[in-house]
Design a protein around this motif. Structure first.
Motif, mmCIF file in Angstrom:
data_model
loop_
_atom_site.group_PDB
_atom_site.id
_atom_site.type_symbol
_atom_site.label_atom_id
_atom_site.label_comp_id
_atom_site.label_asym_id
_atom_site.label_seq_id
_atom_site.Cartn_x
_atom_site.Cartn_y
_atom_site.Cartn_z
ATOM 1 N N PRO A 96 -1.599 10.149 -55.118
ATOM 2 C CA PRO A 96 -1.741 9.888 -54.135
ATOM 3 C C PRO A 96 -1.837 8.075 -53.586
ATOM 4 N N THR A 136 0.110 8.005 -46.695
ATOM 5 C CA THR A 136 -0.469 8.511 -46.534
ATOM 6 C C THR A 136 -1.714 7.412 -46.665
ATOM 7 N N ARG A 137 -2.683 8.056 -45.942
ATOM 8 C CA ARG A 137 -4.169 6.970 -46.208
ATOM 9 C C ARG A 137 -5.476 8.323 -45.766
ATOM 10 N N MET A 138 -6.895 7.721 -46.411
ATOM 11 C CA MET A 138 -7.652 8.721 -46.178
ATOM 12 C C MET A 138 -9.136 8.124 -45.727
ATOM 13 N N TYR A 181 -7.666 4.823 -55.486
ATOM 14 C CA TYR A 181 -6.473 5.866 -55.636
ATOM 15 C C TYR A 181 -5.725 5.732 -54.438
ATOM 16 N N ASP A 182 -6.639 5.820 -53.416
ATOM 17 C CA ASP A 182 -5.948 6.921 -52.690
ATOM 18 C C ASP A 182 -4.895 5.163 -51.737
ATOM 19 N N ALA A 183 -5.913 4.183 -52.285
ATOM 20 C CA ALA A 183 -5.196 2.745 -51.532
ATOM 21 C C ALA A 183 -4.272 2.169 -52.228
ATOM 22 N N GLY A 184 -4.104 2.739 -53.050
ATOM 23 C CA GLY A 184 -3.173 2.367 -54.232
ATOM 24 C C GLY A 184 -3.163 2.044 -55.684
#
Lengths: 386, 290
Positions: free
Chosen positions: A97, A102-104, B190-193
């Motif tokens: 991710p 992409t960002r959620m 995790y999504d934010a890196g």
């Protein structure tokens, strides 16, 4: 940590250059025949979907239809069992991710409770090893864009209202300028009024930034208000993809038709003759019962079918002389909704009540128990498989 | 959470807190006060005499050996807290995130070890650490000579026993606060890196601090009072505060001195806990909730 930053920068660079290359190309997300199984339970059965650059697409369906699984696959939290996924022209298999463009925005927002508003919003930049001064200025910019007051910088999420938390979550997701924003029912916990306000804010944000949005919701009305295109899902399949008007007036089947608003279905027999379809049913009589084949769900052929007619295109025929299709029954109940009056009419031979929505008047044209005739134009109907 | 403020004199408040207050007064305040009173008396021929003077306290402050024991106890307790926390964090993390399938089995095993009598466990370690024990035997088998380590009856062995016996406290408190962290927060990171390691330090660890603090205090307080481990595993060569106090009461039959040493230990422990809490409260995640 240094090597990781390097890897991040590397992929970031590629994605920036890829974006330039892709600006002519349309699809930002290409989902090709993706299936997902949890153990033996199939969550997605061979889904294919393309999302255009800058498009706002809504995935709609009842709970358990696979919309959230699909979103998690797009975000990278889950891998598809089979099939392939490309985002911004890059194959996404085995890409975590963190490295996806992409960002959620999470359903429960997932704001870090121990970080201030500014720390929450700036978190993705901090992870990308951005200069502190730049983080500060971009956070300020983002807060202004999301109309969050500057004094909120040092507050904690728990000190904000639901709508403000929502905006912080949106700001955190948008600050690193992702190619795709994934929204996982972020509005489902809000009350009706706040929900309306946030819906228009999301629409406004989408218009301003030009990022593609994938919005998951179980509320088809919300989807219709926001989306350029809607994908209606049921038990792991996409039933129909189309514009809000197509989904509303030309649904592929009765599930899609019944998923939003009130709808009337009347059983008929149809006769297909080239480009024309004629229909006849026991409960309705028509001055002309012949419509072009473009008014039927694709692939519909001679046999049993259903006429779908939306309540708002039906009128009460008080004079008894209007042309079109007519059904007759007894008023069971009426609801004064203000701008409109809703009638529920019991029709012999029909199990479900026939619903009519007429413009509101100070004196309703009919009351409970009255015999009424409802009339509608054959041009407003849609033929569906039975 | 909203805590309603009530007046001290509210009759319902007094009535409802009465059982707890009575319990605390009978079994905590009164004994503590008696200990305090006792420390101002003297002894003559192994008998308590009511002298009401500072003789005992003069001895406490003039004898270096008491203070070195206290200091050793404090150091050992702090090291035990550090080791327990450092070992428990990965264990708790693994329990929550990696061993979800066998989580309950592992927890039951830990509880079994926890409920086994500390004497048995300590003697188990004796067998393990002995010159001819399992530890040296294992190393001998792979060619490290007959005696690789000889730590039995050294402070290191005491420390092993203390950490082993107190580990469940930190494992469970840290496990509890870690398992309460919303999984979405980690996914959001995790999504934010953020990498897994980064996520651990940015999200998981700060949000586990309450559990770490609670477990740390528990282990610290329990470690101040250990007497079994120094005796069985440390061979009684370096007695800690609890052993010193026991000897003063039982062997020397000097109750006033024992009482004074007890108070010294309590004060040292309380001051350390207060100082550590003040320090950690600054680190504790602020959420703005009241």
């Amino acid at each position: 940590m240094a090597s990781q930053r390097f890897v991040y920068r590397f992929f970031h660079e590629i994605s920036v250059r890829g974006r330039l290359l892709l600006s002519q190309q349309d699809a930002i997300i290409e989902v090709d025949n993706v299936s997902k199984r949890y153990g033996t339970h199939p969550a997605l059965n061979g889904i294919s979907l393309e999302v255009g650059s800058g498009e706002l697409i809504a995935l709609v369906g009842p709970s358990g239809c696979g919309k959230t699984s699909l979103l998690k696959i797009l975000a990278g939290f889950e891998e598809p069992t089979t099939g392939s996924l490309r985002i911004a022209g890059r194959d996404m298999s085995a890409i975590p991710p963190a490295l996806r463009p992409t960002r959620m925005v999470f359903q429960k927002l997932a704001l870090f409770p121990h970080k201030t508003v500014a720390e929450n919003i700036g978190f993705p930049l901090k992870m990308a090893a951005t200069e502190r001064s730049e983080i500060a200025s971009r956070v300020a910019e983002m807060m202004e864009m999301m109309s969050l007051r500057p004094e909120y910088r040092d507050r904690y999420p728990a000190q904000l209202s639901g709508g403000e938390q929502q905006r912080v979550a949106l700001a955190r997701a948008m600050i690193s300028k992702p190619e795709v924003l994934l929204l996982d029912e972020p509005l489902s916990a809000l009350d009706a009024k706040l929900k309306k306000a946030m819906q228009s804010e999301i629409k406004h944000l989408h218009r301003n930034v030009g990022t593609s949005f994938v919005h998951v919701t179980h509320d088809l009305e919300e989807a219709m208000m926001l989306a350029d295109r809607i994908a209606v899902m049921q038990s792991g399949n996409i039933l129909q993809i189309g514009s809000p008007a197509e989904i509303y007036y030309q649904p592929a089947n009765s599930f899609v038709a019944g998923f939003i608003g009130e709808t009337n279905f009347l059983p008929v027999r149809i006769e297909r003759d080239g480009e024309r379809i004629s229909f006849s049913g026991e409960v309705l009589e028509c001055t002309s019962s012949d419509v072009p084949a473009t008014q039927a769900a694709p692939g519909l052929d001679t046999g049993e079918a259903m006429v779908m007619v939306r309540p708002e295109v039906v009128r009460l025929d008080t004079e008894g002389d209007q042309p079109g299709c007519r059904v007759t029954g007894t008023v069971d109940e009426l609801f004064m909704k203000g701008a409109s009056i809703q009638y529920q009419v019991r029709i012999e031979g029909l199990e479900r009540k026939f619903v009519i929505e007429t413009p509101g008047t100070s004196r309703p044209p009919a009351g409970p128990g009255d015999r009424v005739t409802a009339v509608f134009d054959p041009n407003d109907i849609w033929l569906l498989p039975a | 959470m909203q805590i309603r403020t009530k007046r001290w004199s509210s009759p319902t408040l007094l009535l409802t807190t009465l059982p707890l207050a009575a319990l605390l007064i009978t079994f905590f305040i009164v004994p503590l006060a008696m200990t305090g009173v006792l420390s101002f008396q003297g002894t003559e021929y192994y008998r308590l005499v009511w002298t009401w003077d500072l003789e005992v306290w003069r001895e406490v402050f003039s004898q270096f050996s008491y203070w070195s024991t206290m200091l050793r106890t404090l150091t050992m307790a702090l090291i035990a807290v550090f080791l327990c926390v450092v070992i428990s964090i990965p264990v708790a993390y693994a329990l929550v995130h990696r061993l979800a399938a066998v989580q309950n089995h592992v927890k039951i095993l830990i509880v079994f070890a926890f409920l086994t009598d500390a004497v048995l466990k300590s003697f188990g370690w004796v067998l393990f650490l002995d010159r001819s024990g399992v530890f040296n035997g294992m190393f001998a088998l792979i060619g490290f000579g007959p005696v690789t380590t000889d730590i039995l009856f050294e402070p290191a062995a005491t420390m092993i026993g203390m950490v082993y016996n107190h580990l469940p406290y930190t494992i469970f408190t840290i496990y509890l606060s870690m398992s309460r962290i919303d999984r979405d927060l980690m996914q959001a990171a995790y999504d934010a890196g953020a990498s897994k390691i980064r996520t651990f330090f940015e999200v998981t660890l700060p949000l586990s601090l309450p559990g770490i603090l609670a477990g740390g205090v528990l282990v610290f307080v329990l470690s101040l009072g250990v007497f079994l481990e120094p005796k069985v595993l440390g061979g009684g060569k370096a007695p800690m505060a609890a052993e010193l106090i026991r000897q003063t009461f039982e062997t020397r039959v000097n109750w006033p001195l024992g009482a004074a040493l007890t108070l010294v230990l309590i004060v040292i422990g309380a001051l350390t806990v207060i100082a550590a809490s003040a320090l950690l409260l600054r680190l504790l995640p602020k959420t703005g909730e009241h």
